[in-house]
Every structure is written in structure tokens, then in C-alpha cells.
Design an enzyme around this catalytic site. Structure first.
Site, PDB file in Angstrom:
ATOM      1  N   LYS A   1       0.918  -1.159  -0.074  1.00 56.13           N
ATOM      2  CA  LYS A   1       0.234   0.019   0.040  1.00 56.13           C
ATOM      3  C   LYS A   1       0.672   1.344  -0.009  1.00 56.13           C
ATOM      4  O   LYS A   1       0.506   2.106   0.699  1.00 56.13           O
ATOM      5  CB  LYS A   1      -0.868  -0.242   1.127  1.00 56.13           C
ATOM      6  N   ARG A   2       1.808   1.142  -0.848  1.00 57.55           N
ATOM      7  CA  ARG A   2       2.778   2.413  -1.027  1.00 57.55           C
ATOM      8  C   ARG A   2       2.137   3.752  -1.851  1.00 57.55           C
ATOM      9  O   ARG A   2       1.364   3.280  -2.521  1.00 57.55           O
ATOM     10  CB  ARG A   2       4.130   2.044  -1.561  1.00 57.55           C
TER      11      ARG A   2
END
Length: 275
Positions: A98-99
Site C-alpha cells: 500500500k505504498r
């Protein structure tokens, strides 16, 4: 530049091993339940069991990065080995990281998860577009060059996300729908580089009629979603609908055979229910 497009590789894997994506989520209580210590050694044993059980049986495996990150450098070393072992066995890996950031920082995240030669390189990575979809451009570009994919958070399975994701400003689409629309535009090149994360635990309220890329749908099993829910919530083409289950399968461990049987059972239920 890779000659193998992400969408093509994904379709091949799905045809061969079904649509199910199984998570490797070594929650501390799961380590306890498996009789493993809450240490990097316990983490490694957990991951090794999962690799042995899932590799070659399902199309995609999704390690939850946070549970490895919690052990620092030793945890990242386990994650590197886990990703490499799965990919060596021909299983597609979605790094659930989830960057999301801007500029050079986003470029660095992209290199970490999608760049050739990175010890963490995966087949796809989850990304957050909530700093603006355009902020993902470095990852979009690199994914296209390397034949890898992104899964952008759109309408997540957690109830807290609804207020933001369903909000509407200036008479336009909802925030989540704007992400869908941006992904549709990006995928017009035919590569299906951009996938979406759309939770399976409730009606999503999105118009997905023009979206042709993959949809990662978390929430199957422990979070309450059923295969019937998938068929009801995701109408139309479901070729690249990728239901994700983690705890529902993982609670069958630590037996490798029991874990494998659980994954195959859910995989087959999904294929039958979405046929």
C-alpha cells in the site's frame, strides 16, 4: 523492457490455477495458534509453511508486508526469501505494501517493489492513490516497462474508508469512482497495468462497466464475504476478479497438507461460484 505484459501473465495464471489470491498474513495470534514464537524465526517458519502449501496451487499469493516489517531487517530478509521462493515456483506475488507518495519517493517505492534486481521485486504491488492518482506515475511507468502490475486502492473493505472514498465534491464523481475512471484511462493501452482494490464485504457503489483490468477483492472468508456475495457485488465480466482470502485459509495451519487443502477448496468454490 519486458515482452511479457502483466495482463497476459495474469490471465495465463488464472486459466491454469483459478482466480483465488491467498494472503500470507502472519498475525501474532496466528503465530501463537500455530505454536510458533513471535520472533523472526517463527515468522520464517510460518512463511516457509505457506510457500510449501500454496506454491503451484493458486494463481496469486499476497504477503502482507506489515507483518514482516514489524521484525525489522530480519523480517525483510524473510519477506525477500518468501517472494523469491514463490516466484521461482511460478506463483504470482502481489506485495501488499500500500505504498503511495510523490516524486522521487514514489520512484524509490516503485524501484523497491517493481524494479529489476531489487531483492523485494514482486509481480505486482498494492498502492494508495490518495495523494492524487497522478502521484503514482513513477510506479505506473516502471510497471509498464517491466511487465508488472499495480493494484490501486479504490473502495476498500474497511468501514472507516467509506466516508472518504464515497465523498463527492463539486458535483463530480465520488473519490473512489475518480480512481476507477483514472485507471480506465490508463489501461486503454491494453496492458491492464492498473488493477483496483475493491472490497467484497459490501456493495461498492462503483461503475466498473468500462474497467477491463484486474480487481483484487479482499474480504472473502473471515471478513464475512461469501462466494455468492462476489457474484452479486461484481456484475458483468469477472474474468480478472481476484477474490482474496487470508485468515479463513491460514487458520487451517500449521499442517502443510491441511493448509493446501483449504486453499484448494476455496479456490474451487470460487471457480464454481463465478463460472
Amino acid at each position: 523492457m519486458s515482452s511479457d505484459r502483466w495482463g497476459d501473465r495474469l490471465r495465463t495464471a488464472v486459466r491454469s490455477r483459478g482466480r483465488l489470491c491467498v494472503g500470507i498474513d502472519p498475525h501474532p495470534p496466528l503465530l501463537d495458534a500455530w505454536g510458533l514464537p513471535r520472533t523472526a524465526e517463527g515468522l520464517a517458519a510460518f512463511a516457509d509453511i505457506c510457500v510449501e502449501a500454496f506454491a503451484g496451487e493458486v494463481a496469486l499469493v499476497k504477503p502482507q508486508v506489515a507483518f514482516f516489517e514489524a521484525y525489522g531487517a530480519a523480517g525483510f530478509a524473510v519477506l525477500e526469501r518468501t517472494i523469491a521462493a514463490l516466484r521461482d515456483a511460478g506463483t504470482l506475488v502481489v506485495a501488499d505494501a500500500k505504498r503511495g507518495d510523490i516524486g522521487s519517493t514514489m520512484s524509490a517505492y516503485a524501484q523497491a517493489w517493481l524494479g529489476e534486481g531489487s531483492p523485494l521485486v514482486s509481480d505486482a504491488v498494492t498502492v494508495s492513490p490518495y495523494l492524487g492518482f497522478g502521484a503514482l506515475d513513477p510506479a505506473v511507468t516502471l510497471a509498464g516497462e517491466t511487465g508488472r502490475g499495480l493494484f490501486a486502492l479504490a473502495r476498500t473493505s474497511n468501514p472507516e474508508g467509506g466516508g472518504l472514498q464515497q465523498s463527492v465534491t463539486s458535483g463530480g464523481p465520488s473519490v473512489a469512482q475518480s480512481i476507477v475512471d483514472a485507471a480506465v484511462a490508463q489501461n486503454r493501452d491494453g496492458n491492464d497495468t492498473i488493477g483496483l482494490v475493491v472490497g467484497a464485504t459490501r456493495g461498492h457503489g462503483l461503475d466498473l462497466s468500462e474497467f477491463t483490468g484486474p480487481i483484487l477483492a479482499p474480504g472473502l472468508g473471515a471478513q464475512g464475504a461469501t462466494v455468492r456475495d462476489l457474484a452479486d457485488i461484481f456484475e458483468g465480466s469477472r474474468e480478472l476478479l481476484l477474490p482474496n482470502t487470508s485468515r479463513d485459509v491460514l487458520r487451517s495451519g500449521p499442517s502443510v497438507s491441511a493448509l493446501r487443502e483449504a486453499a484448494v477448496r476455496v479456490r474451487d468454490e470460487v471457480e464454481t461460484g463465478l463460472a
